[in-house]
Enzyme design. Sequence first.
Site, mmCIF file in Angstrom:
data_model
loop_
_atom_site.group_PDB
_atom_site.id
_atom_site.type_symbol
_atom_site.label_atom_id
_atom_site.label_comp_id
_atom_site.label_asym_id
_atom_site.label_seq_id
_atom_site.Cartn_x
_atom_site.Cartn_y
_atom_site.Cartn_z
ATOM 1 C CD GLU A 199 -3.472 -5.941 6.812
ATOM 2 O OE1 GLU A 199 -3.857 -4.840 6.386
ATOM 3 O OE2 GLU A 199 -3.136 -6.883 6.058
ATOM 4 C CE LYS B 159 -2.657 -2.282 4.133
ATOM 5 N NZ LYS B 159 -3.566 -3.462 4.089
ATOM 6 C CB CYS C 51 -0.523 -5.815 4.529
ATOM 7 S SG CYS C 51 -1.093 -7.150 3.420
#
Length: 553
Positions: free
Chosen positions: A45, A114, A150
Site C-alpha cells: 500500500e 481505497k 488493506c
Amino acid sequence: MTHELKIALAQLNPTVGDVAGNLALLRKARATAADKGADLVMCSELVLSGYPPEDLVLKPAFQRACKSALEELAAETIDGGPAMLVGSPWADGEGVYNGLFLLAEGKIAASRFKHELPNYGVFDEKRVFKPGQLQGPVNFKGVRLGLPICEDLWFCDVAECLAESGAEILLSPNGSPFEIDKLDQRMNVSVARQQETDLPIIYVNQVGGQDELVFDGASFVLDRGQQIKCALPMFREAVELTHWRRTNEGWTCDPAPIPREFSLLEKIYQAMMLGLKDYVNKNHFPGVILGLSGGVDSALTAAVAVDALGADKVRAVMMPSPYTSRESLEDAEAVAKMLGISYEMISIEPAMKAFAHMLAKPFAGRNIDTTEENVQSRARGLTLMALSNKFGHMLLTTGNKSEMSVGYATLYGDMCGGYSVLKDIYKMTVFELSRWRNANHPLDALGPKGTVMPDRVITKAPSAELKLNQTDQDTLPPYDVLDGILECLVEREMTVDEIAAKGYDRATIARVWRMLDLAEYKRRQAPPGVKISSRAFGRDRRYPITNGFSAKV
C-alpha cells in the site's frame, strides 16, 4: 485465455516522502522479478509515497511528485518486462485518494481507490483521504483481478462486490503495522474473506520502521481451502515469485517456500531492532548514545542498539553519583565490554554540588526531597544531550512502559532523547527479553553471539539510585502486580471491578489508575518509540491531560 500467471510479491521498505528513493526501490524490485520471469509485480500500500504519509499527502508539491514518478514508472513498462501493481496517493479536483495502479504496456492501465478508510488506533486516513467507490476487478492478461486495498479486506462488502463482479483472484496491498497478535488477526480476516468469496488471496505487506510504527512484512498467499501456499519472511525485504494455474475450480497457486515462524519474544526483539535501525538510518544519524546505568533497561537498550546498528555506532556513558553502587559500576562496564561498544565515565557529582550551591538560597528551610533526586536525573540528561549535540549521535532514552505509565521518570532528565526502544515494553517483558537475548542471537543481528549482559543485571532489584538504599518498589507495587494492572487499564480499558475480579487489590488498582492519569502530561513530552502492543502510548492512546474522571473503588 491465459492458463498460467507468474506474480511476484514485492515486500519492500519504502521511506515516507522519499519519492525518488522509493521509485528506485520499485525499479530494483521489477528488475529482480523480471529475472525470475514474472508477469506481474505486486507491491504494498502507498509504496511510492511511503506509508503512512499523514498530512504530507495534502501538500500539492508532494502530490505532483508522486504522480510524476508513477507516470515515469508506467512508461517503463513498455519494455516488455513485468507489469506492476503500485500504491500511490492520487489527487484530483475532488480530493486525495489512497490508490492502487496497474502499470502495463507503457501506461497506467487501471486504477482503484481505497473504499474503507481506517480511523482508529494509529490510523487517521479519513483526515487526509477521500474514500473511493466500490468497483469491480481489473483485467490483466484475460484474468480478472480484484484489488481490495488493506482495510478493504477487513470488510465483507468490498470482497463480495469484487466476487460478484467476476474477480478470480484477490490481490490486497497492505500497510499493516506490527502488533504482538496482528499476524493472527490478518490471517483470520483473510480466511473469512476466502470462505465468503471462494477466491484465493494474495496479501502483500510493507516492511520497515516509520516513526513509532514497525511494519513486519509477513506477506502470504492464501489459496482455496485456506491453504497457505507462500509466505515471505518477517521484518525483512523480499521479492518472491508465485506460480498460478487455472483449473476447473479456478485459479490456484503452486506451493512456494514458507519461512520458519518466530517465537513471541523473537518477534518483539526483531521489531525493536528494525524500528530503531530505520529511525536512525532514515533520519541520517551517525549513531546513538545512551546512559548505561548498570540496570536492565539500559543494558537491553544497548543490546538492541548494537544488534540493529553495529557496535561502532553505539556510545555508552556511565554517569555515577555518590549513590551509585559498586555493583552498578561493575555491571555497566561489563555490559559495554560484552557488547564491544564505546564506554566512558562522567561523574555528575560536580553538577550536583553546583546546583546545590546555586539553589541554596531559594531552597533555604526546605527539606531534601524528590527535587534533589530529579536534579541528578536532569544533570545526566543535560550531559547526554550535550554529547549528542557535540557529536551528532541521537540520544536513546531507556525507560520502559511500566515507568512511563505511572510517571516513574523525570521530565528533562531520563526522559531526554530522540527515540525510546522500550517505550511499549512492560518491565516484566524487559526481564524476559534480556534472558532471551542472552540465550539467543537474533537473525541478522550485528551484535555478538552469547551473553550480552551479566545475569546480575537481570536478577538484582531495580533501582534509580538517586538516594541511599533506594529500590523501585519503595515507590511502586511489585512489577508483576503493576504490569498486570496496567495491561488491564491500558490495553483492555477494564473497570476496577473487572480488575479486582482477577485478584488484584482494589486500593492498589485505584492507586495505579491515579498515577496513570497524572502522568499523561509527561507522556505527551516523551520521545517516540517502537509500537509493540495493541495500545501504545502516543498516536495509539490519546487521553486528555486535564482529566477529572477517576477510579471508583
